[in-house]
Design an enzyme around this catalytic site. Structure first.
Site, short mmCIF file in Angstrom:
data_model
loop_
_atom_site.label_atom_id
_atom_site.label_comp_id
_atom_site.label_asym_id
_atom_site.label_seq_id
_atom_site.Cartn_x
_atom_site.Cartn_y
_atom_site.Cartn_z
N TRP A 127 0.82 -1.22 0.00
CA TRP A 127 0.00 0.00 0.00
C TRP A 127 0.84 1.26 0.00
CZ3 TRP A 127 -3.56 -2.50 4.12
CH2 TRP A 127 -4.48 -3.32 3.47
N HIS A 128 1.96 1.18 -0.69
CA HIS A 128 2.82 2.35 -0.84
C HIS A 128 2.73 2.88 -2.27
CE1 HIS A 128 5.52 0.86 2.73
NE2 HIS A 128 4.31 1.25 3.11
N TYR A 129 1.53 2.90 -2.82
CA TYR A 129 1.38 3.36 -4.20
C TYR A 129 1.55 4.87 -4.29
CZ TYR A 129 -3.39 3.15 -2.27
OH TYR A 129 -4.48 3.24 -1.45
N HIS A 130 1.96 5.30 -5.47
CA HIS A 130 2.28 6.70 -5.69
C HIS A 130 2.25 6.97 -7.20
CE1 HIS A 130 5.91 4.18 -5.50
NE2 HIS A 130 6.38 4.95 -6.48
#
Length: 576
Positions: free
Chosen positions: A510-513
């Site tokens: 959940w470290h999308y960017h």
């Protein structure tokens, strides 16, 4: 972790955990300026309108309130409604709750990986595993941030929400196993991003209470800020600026929980502006819904094009995560991420531990599958029939209590990127997101190196008491291939390779960017290129995830840019 570990892996987590920290009883803040949007007047006027009260939006708005009147529009509710629900022992429930009032909104990327967006004041900091760690000095320098200002912004955040965790049995074993595996040196407890093994910070205090980005609103000037909850922005309004020969943002339309429409405007003062801080999914989605994005795509959805900007929604990335679950012959404490190994091979090694693989969790997971199977625009391979088969597998799993934990690796970057597209014009709906996990061979190489490090940790003398002596690492790997962690095909009968294991069992951390990247969609001041009075300030502007876990840097960015904007505003007023 800035945003999170994949929710279905947290099944076995339960219990309580105590952290070193301040000796006080937690008391939820009582903000008089936070209200339901149903109480908002039909027309509002402010100096700044911040869209999204998340990990970046809260510190940004708190800082801006010391230089002007600020309106925050948050589509979710408040984490303070029931503070007990965000304590560490409620972690799983808050994360996988699929009710309409939940703090998370589930979606599946086209890659077949289950994911989620925050839908709550405080954003991802309300849902994540609480790990707090800064970006590297190199990252800060390459991004072009002022190092002194960034340092003070980090400290401003840390004074409210960061704590030193204790290191108990499981985390100690992982720490010592990392050192034995050669992830050196040992850097002790530090917020800094340093090669080797360290203990990072946590946003959970000693009593297991979560301190979120919403707590940073305590810094706000209370009579100059208004925060409205369940306020879903439909679109940003634009007019033509003849002098600048470009569109100019001047207001927004939002709906409250009853579906009643409200309008908020900024005055014609050149210093006033609208700032989008809706996250890596929400910010590019809202720009598109407002007419800024690829013209052909917008026209296909009947959206009037304000600015043809083909780079909106591009560069979407999510750091892939791969794990091994390790059953333990001994009871282990509940711990979220505390120890981290920062390798020179490009992977980060972290761990969690806990108990209780219960039926209630499986019911929630099955509910998630059923919920997302009803969403429009799902690829054919994620059709309802497929989703139901996964649900049946979940139901058939043994629900007995397990002892053990997870050791995981996340890769640096990543290099692989994808894109985001609208499925509907309803801002409540999820867009279509493609991350293209492991499309770049370098990402796959880093994953393999990370898995090798995990295997070395499990085989280490330091970790030996937490693994069954007759259970090989290969058996753990084989077991993972039968657990429905994602919706990708599993190559169980093929000749084994760590490359294929990474591809088959990839999860989100959940470290999308990406989606509104710096230098492409926004300039060096985070102003949307080609538009007046509009900025995007959040993780959607990143090219890669900062440090091991991004939440510290996302919160820092809100404070950092708030200070820069206010300084510019005050200097203009002094000139006049």
């Amino acid at each position: 972790m800035g945003w999170f570990l994949a929710q279905y892996i947290w099944a076995f987590l339960a219990g309580s955990l105590f952290f070193n920290g301040l000796s006080y009883s937690y008391k939820a803040p009582m903000y008089t300026f936070i209200k339901e949007a149903t109480f908002a007047p039909p027309i509002l006027r402010y100096d700044y309108i911040v869209i999204g009260g998340g990990s970046c939006g809260c510190p940004l708005a708190a800082t801006l309130s010391h230089g002007g009147e600020v309106l925050v529009l948050e589509r979710g509710g408040s984490p303070y409604t029931n503070p007990e629900q965000i304590k560490i022992n409620k972690f799983v429930h808050a994360l996988v709750n699929t009710s309409s009032s939940s703090f998370s909104q589930q979606f599946i990327s086209t890659d077949g990986v289950l994911n989620a967006r925050a839908r709550v004041l405080g954003g991802g900091s309300v849902l994540n595993a609480g790990f707090y760690s800064r970006a590297s000095n190199r990252y800060i320098s390459e991004t072009g941030w002022n190092e002194t200002l960034a340092e003070s912004a980090y400290e401003w955040v840390e004074n409210k929400v960061a704590f030193e965790p204790p290191i108990m049995q499981w985390q100690s074993a992982v720490r010592d196993g990392l050192l034995e595996a050669g992830v050196l040196p040992y850097n002790g407890f530090t917020f800094d991003h340093l090669y080797g093994t360290k203990v990072g910070g946590s946003i959970f205090d000693k009593e297991g209470h979560r301190h979120t980005a919403a707590d940073l609103l305590e810094y706000a000037y209370p009579t100059r800020i208004s925060v409205y909850l369940h306020a879903t922005v439909q679109k940003i309004l634009f007019k033509y600026n003849a002098e600048k020969n470009r569109p100019q943002a001047y207001g927004v339309i939002f709906k409250d929980a009853l579906g009643i429409i409200h309008r908020a405007y900024i005055s014609s003062n050149v210093k006033n502006e609208i700032i989008v801080s809706a996250g890596a999914i929400g910010s590019p989605q809202l720009l598109m819904l407002s007419g800024i994005g690829p013209a052909k795509h917008l026209k296909a959805h009947g959206i009037k094009v304000v600015l043809d900007q083909p780079l909106v929604g591009q560069g979407m990335a999510d750091n892939p995560m791969n794990i091994l679950f390790v059953p333990s012959p001994l009871p282990v404490e509940l711990s979220l991420v505390q120890t981290v190994g920062i390798t020179k091979n490009g992977s980060f090694i972290e761990a969690v531990s806990g108990l209780n693989l219960g039926l209630s969790w499986f019911d929630r997971l099955r509910g998630i599958f059923e919920l997302v199977s009803n969403q429009s625009g799902l690829p054919h391979k994620f059709a309802p029939e497929t989703m139901k088969s996964f649900a049946n597998i979940i139901r058939s799993l043994d629900n007995s209590t397990l002892k053990g934990g997870v050791i995981l690796e996340k890769i640096r970057g990543p290099r692989s990127t994808g894109h985001l597209e609208l499925l509907t014009t309803n801002p409540n709906d999820n867009p279509s997101v493609t991350f293209n996990y492991f499309k770049d061979p370098e990402d796959l190489r880093m994953c393999v190196e990370g898995m090798k490090t995990i295997i070395n940790v499990i085989n280490s003398k330091a970790f030996s008491r937490f693994r069954y002596p007759n259970m090989s690492v290969q058996a753990l790997i084989d077991w993972m291939l039968y657990v429905p962690v994602n919706f990708r095909p599993k190559h169980r009968n093929a000749s084994f390779s760590l490359e294929q294991y990474c591809i088959d069992t990839v999860l989100t951390i959940w470290h999308y960017h990406g989606g509104c990247q710096y230098g492409k969609v926004v300039d060096h001041n985070y102003k949307v290129i080609g538009v007046e009075a509009l900025r995007v300030i959040d993780g959607s502007t990143f090219y890669r995830s900062p440090g091991t876990n991004p939440q510290a840097t996302v919160m820092m960015l809100g404070r950092y840019m708030g200070q820069k904007i206010i300084k510019k505003r005050l200097s203009q007023e002094e000139v006049k």
